[in-house]
Write a protein that holds these residues in place. Structure first.
Motif, mmCIF file in Angstrom:
data_model
loop_
_atom_site.group_PDB
_atom_site.id
_atom_site.type_symbol
_atom_site.label_atom_id
_atom_site.label_comp_id
_atom_site.label_asym_id
_atom_site.label_seq_id
_atom_site.Cartn_x
_atom_site.Cartn_y
_atom_site.Cartn_z
ATOM 1 N N ARG A 107 0.919 -1.193 -0.135
ATOM 2 C CA ARG A 107 -0.006 0.032 0.157
ATOM 3 C C ARG A 107 0.799 1.262 0.032
ATOM 4 N NH1 ARG A 107 -2.602 -2.924 4.189
ATOM 5 N NH2 ARG A 107 -1.812 -1.282 5.488
ATOM 6 N N GLY A 108 2.299 1.173 -0.052
ATOM 7 C CA GLY A 108 2.952 2.114 0.100
ATOM 8 C C GLY A 108 3.066 3.139 1.344
ATOM 9 N N GLU A 109 2.703 2.443 2.550
ATOM 10 C CA GLU A 109 2.708 2.756 3.683
ATOM 11 C C GLU A 109 4.103 2.561 4.473
ATOM 12 O OE1 GLU A 109 -0.492 1.150 5.916
ATOM 13 O OE2 GLU A 109 -2.093 2.092 4.605
ATOM 14 N N GLN A 110 4.941 1.723 4.062
ATOM 15 C CA GLN A 110 6.240 1.316 4.610
ATOM 16 C C GLN A 110 7.090 1.433 3.542
ATOM 17 O OE1 GLN A 110 7.536 0.815 7.685
ATOM 18 N NE2 GLN A 110 5.501 1.758 8.480
ATOM 19 N N THR A 111 8.246 1.552 3.755
ATOM 20 C CA THR A 111 9.529 1.333 2.571
ATOM 21 C C THR A 111 10.106 0.093 2.982
ATOM 22 O OG1 THR A 111 9.528 3.676 2.388
ATOM 23 C CG2 THR A 111 11.383 2.551 1.746
ATOM 24 N N PRO A 112 10.618 -0.798 2.098
ATOM 25 C CA PRO A 112 11.454 -1.962 2.749
ATOM 26 C C PRO A 112 12.690 -1.711 2.972
ATOM 27 C CG PRO A 112 10.757 -2.036 0.281
ATOM 28 C CD PRO A 112 9.969 -0.997 0.789
ATOM 29 N N SER A 113 13.240 -2.758 3.760
ATOM 30 C CA SER A 113 14.830 -2.339 4.098
ATOM 31 C C SER A 113 15.529 -2.797 2.701
ATOM 32 C CB SER A 113 15.076 -3.172 5.158
ATOM 33 O OG SER A 113 15.065 -4.559 4.787
ATOM 34 N N VAL A 114 16.626 -2.380 2.826
ATOM 35 C CA VAL A 114 17.659 -2.953 1.729
ATOM 36 C C VAL A 114 17.802 -4.277 1.297
ATOM 37 C CG1 VAL A 114 20.108 -2.747 0.938
ATOM 38 C CG2 VAL A 114 19.427 -0.615 2.034
ATOM 39 N N ARG A 115 17.612 -5.195 2.534
ATOM 40 C CA ARG A 115 17.488 -6.340 2.286
ATOM 41 C C ARG A 115 16.449 -7.222 1.670
ATOM 42 N NH1 ARG A 115 15.047 -10.173 5.175
ATOM 43 N NH2 ARG A 115 14.650 -8.720 6.910
ATOM 44 N N VAL A 116 15.262 -6.437 2.001
ATOM 45 C CA VAL A 116 13.999 -6.852 1.708
ATOM 46 C C VAL A 116 13.855 -6.455 0.283
ATOM 47 C CG1 VAL A 116 11.546 -6.600 1.976
ATOM 48 C CG2 VAL A 116 12.910 -7.011 4.071
ATOM 49 N N ALA A 117 14.047 -5.191 -0.377
ATOM 50 C CA ALA A 117 14.179 -4.684 -1.385
ATOM 51 C C ALA A 117 15.059 -5.689 -2.488
ATOM 52 C CB ALA A 117 14.282 -3.033 -1.501
ATOM 53 N N LEU A 118 16.159 -5.817 -1.882
ATOM 54 C CA LEU A 118 16.970 -6.741 -2.738
ATOM 55 C C LEU A 118 16.318 -8.295 -3.047
ATOM 56 C CD1 LEU A 118 20.545 -5.967 -1.695
ATOM 57 C CD2 LEU A 118 19.590 -5.342 -3.684
ATOM 58 N N ALA A 119 15.655 -8.616 -1.943
ATOM 59 C CA ALA A 119 14.825 -9.960 -2.132
ATOM 60 C C ALA A 119 13.694 -9.796 -3.141
ATOM 61 C CB ALA A 119 14.437 -10.297 -0.637
ATOM 62 N N PHE A 120 13.096 -8.812 -3.142
ATOM 63 C CA PHE A 120 12.096 -8.583 -3.860
ATOM 64 C C PHE A 120 12.599 -8.649 -5.395
ATOM 65 C CE2 PHE A 120 9.169 -6.332 -0.733
ATOM 66 C CZ PHE A 120 8.178 -7.180 -0.831
ATOM 67 N N GLU A 121 13.693 -7.831 -5.613
ATOM 68 C CA GLU A 121 14.146 -8.117 -6.952
ATOM 69 C C GLU A 121 14.721 -9.236 -7.234
ATOM 70 O OE1 GLU A 121 16.921 -4.764 -8.854
ATOM 71 O OE2 GLU A 121 18.176 -6.137 -7.769
ATOM 72 N N ARG A 122 15.126 -10.351 -6.451
ATOM 73 C CA ARG A 122 15.736 -11.472 -6.847
ATOM 74 C C ARG A 122 14.077 -12.438 -6.850
ATOM 75 N NH1 ARG A 122 15.217 -15.281 -3.426
ATOM 76 N NH2 ARG A 122 15.186 -14.105 -1.418
ATOM 77 N N VAL A 123 13.243 -12.405 -6.230
ATOM 78 C CA VAL A 123 12.077 -13.018 -6.403
ATOM 79 C C VAL A 123 11.343 -12.811 -7.686
ATOM 80 C CG1 VAL A 123 9.696 -13.397 -5.447
ATOM 81 C CG2 VAL A 123 11.669 -13.666 -3.869
ATOM 82 N N SER A 124 11.307 -11.686 -8.003
ATOM 83 C CA SER A 124 10.758 -11.032 -9.109
ATOM 84 C C SER A 124 11.479 -11.055 -10.614
ATOM 85 C CB SER A 124 10.323 -9.651 -9.224
ATOM 86 O OG SER A 124 11.631 -9.030 -9.447
ATOM 87 N N GLY A 125 12.875 -11.623 -10.286
ATOM 88 C CA GLY A 125 13.669 -11.757 -11.589
ATOM 89 C C GLY A 125 14.020 -10.687 -12.195
ATOM 90 N N GLY A 126 13.968 -9.600 -11.254
ATOM 91 C CA GLY A 126 14.348 -8.327 -11.901
ATOM 92 C C GLY A 126 13.060 -7.333 -12.543
ATOM 93 N N ARG A 127 11.902 -7.870 -12.413
ATOM 94 C CA ARG A 127 10.666 -7.424 -12.734
ATOM 95 C C ARG A 127 10.373 -6.179 -11.975
ATOM 96 N NH1 ARG A 127 5.767 -11.101 -12.954
ATOM 97 N NH2 ARG A 127 4.811 -9.080 -12.401
ATOM 98 N N VAL A 128 10.806 -5.974 -10.657
ATOM 99 C CA VAL A 128 10.792 -5.196 -9.533
ATOM 100 C C VAL A 128 12.107 -4.836 -9.063
ATOM 101 C CG1 VAL A 128 9.807 -4.702 -7.368
ATOM 102 C CG2 VAL A 128 8.474 -6.103 -8.730
ATOM 103 N N ARG A 129 12.370 -3.603 -9.217
ATOM 104 C CA ARG A 129 13.692 -3.277 -9.230
ATOM 105 C C ARG A 129 14.126 -2.699 -7.593
ATOM 106 N NH1 ARG A 129 15.126 1.393 -11.257
ATOM 107 N NH2 ARG A 129 17.390 1.138 -10.917
ATOM 108 N N ALA A 130 15.153 -3.339 -7.000
ATOM 109 C CA ALA A 130 15.302 -2.853 -5.459
ATOM 110 C C ALA A 130 15.404 -1.384 -5.333
ATOM 111 C CB ALA A 130 16.610 -3.486 -5.036
ATOM 112 N N ALA A 131 16.110 -0.572 -6.128
ATOM 113 C CA ALA A 131 16.254 0.857 -6.204
ATOM 114 C C ALA A 131 14.630 1.582 -6.408
ATOM 115 C CB ALA A 131 17.055 1.412 -7.536
ATOM 116 N N ASP A 132 13.674 1.018 -7.021
ATOM 117 C CA ASP A 132 12.567 1.485 -6.934
ATOM 118 C C ASP A 132 11.738 1.184 -5.627
ATOM 119 O OD1 ASP A 132 12.941 2.122 -9.526
ATOM 120 O OD2 ASP A 132 11.787 0.295 -10.384
ATOM 121 N N LEU A 133 12.145 0.316 -4.954
ATOM 122 C CA LEU A 133 11.708 0.158 -3.732
ATOM 123 C C LEU A 133 12.105 0.639 -2.469
ATOM 124 C CD1 LEU A 133 10.956 -3.591 -3.827
ATOM 125 C CD2 LEU A 133 9.282 -1.764 -4.313
ATOM 126 N N CYS A 134 13.299 0.887 -2.504
ATOM 127 C CA CYS A 134 14.166 1.479 -1.303
ATOM 128 C C CYS A 134 15.124 2.667 -1.507
ATOM 129 C CB CYS A 134 15.157 0.257 -0.855
ATOM 130 S SG CYS A 134 16.096 0.636 0.695
#
Length: 113
Positions: free
Chosen positions: A62-89
């Protein structure tokens, strides 16, 4: 005319400098869309990226929290790069920007010599 992302809004929780200056975007629907595309529940995706609860994932979606660096990198890994860590954190976005600027500063100058 400025884009919506470039406008500073007082009602946007947890917005950082990187987001204010357009270096990274808010995650919002990217995470929810990814989760739905992967056919995962909030609980399952939360576990995959190392979050302790689906509630925390819901806040990120919902955009109420910003993920940590570790979690943002995990989103990037799980998404295969579709979601960029830099866009999240914002921290990841700032590091990427710094690295790009440093690379430009150290690039050989073709006009020299």
């Amino acid at each position: 005319m400025r884009t919506r992302r470039e406008q500073v809004s007082t009602d946007m929780p947890n917005i950082g400098l990187a987001q204010m200056f357009g270096i990274c975007k808010l995650p919002c629907m990217d995470i929810a869309a990814l989760r739905k595309d992967l056919g995962l529940s909030q609980e399952a995706l939360a576990a995959l990226v190392g979050l302790k609860s689906k509630g925390h994932l819901s806040q990120i979606e919902r955009g109420e929290q910003t993920p940590s660096v570790r979690v943002a990198l995990a989103f990037e890994r799980v998404s295969g790069g579709r979601v960029r860590a830099a866009d999240l954190c914002p921290d990841v976005a700032l590091v990427e920007q710094f690295r790009a600027e440093a690379a430009n500063d150290t690039a050989p100058n073709s006009e020299a010599a």
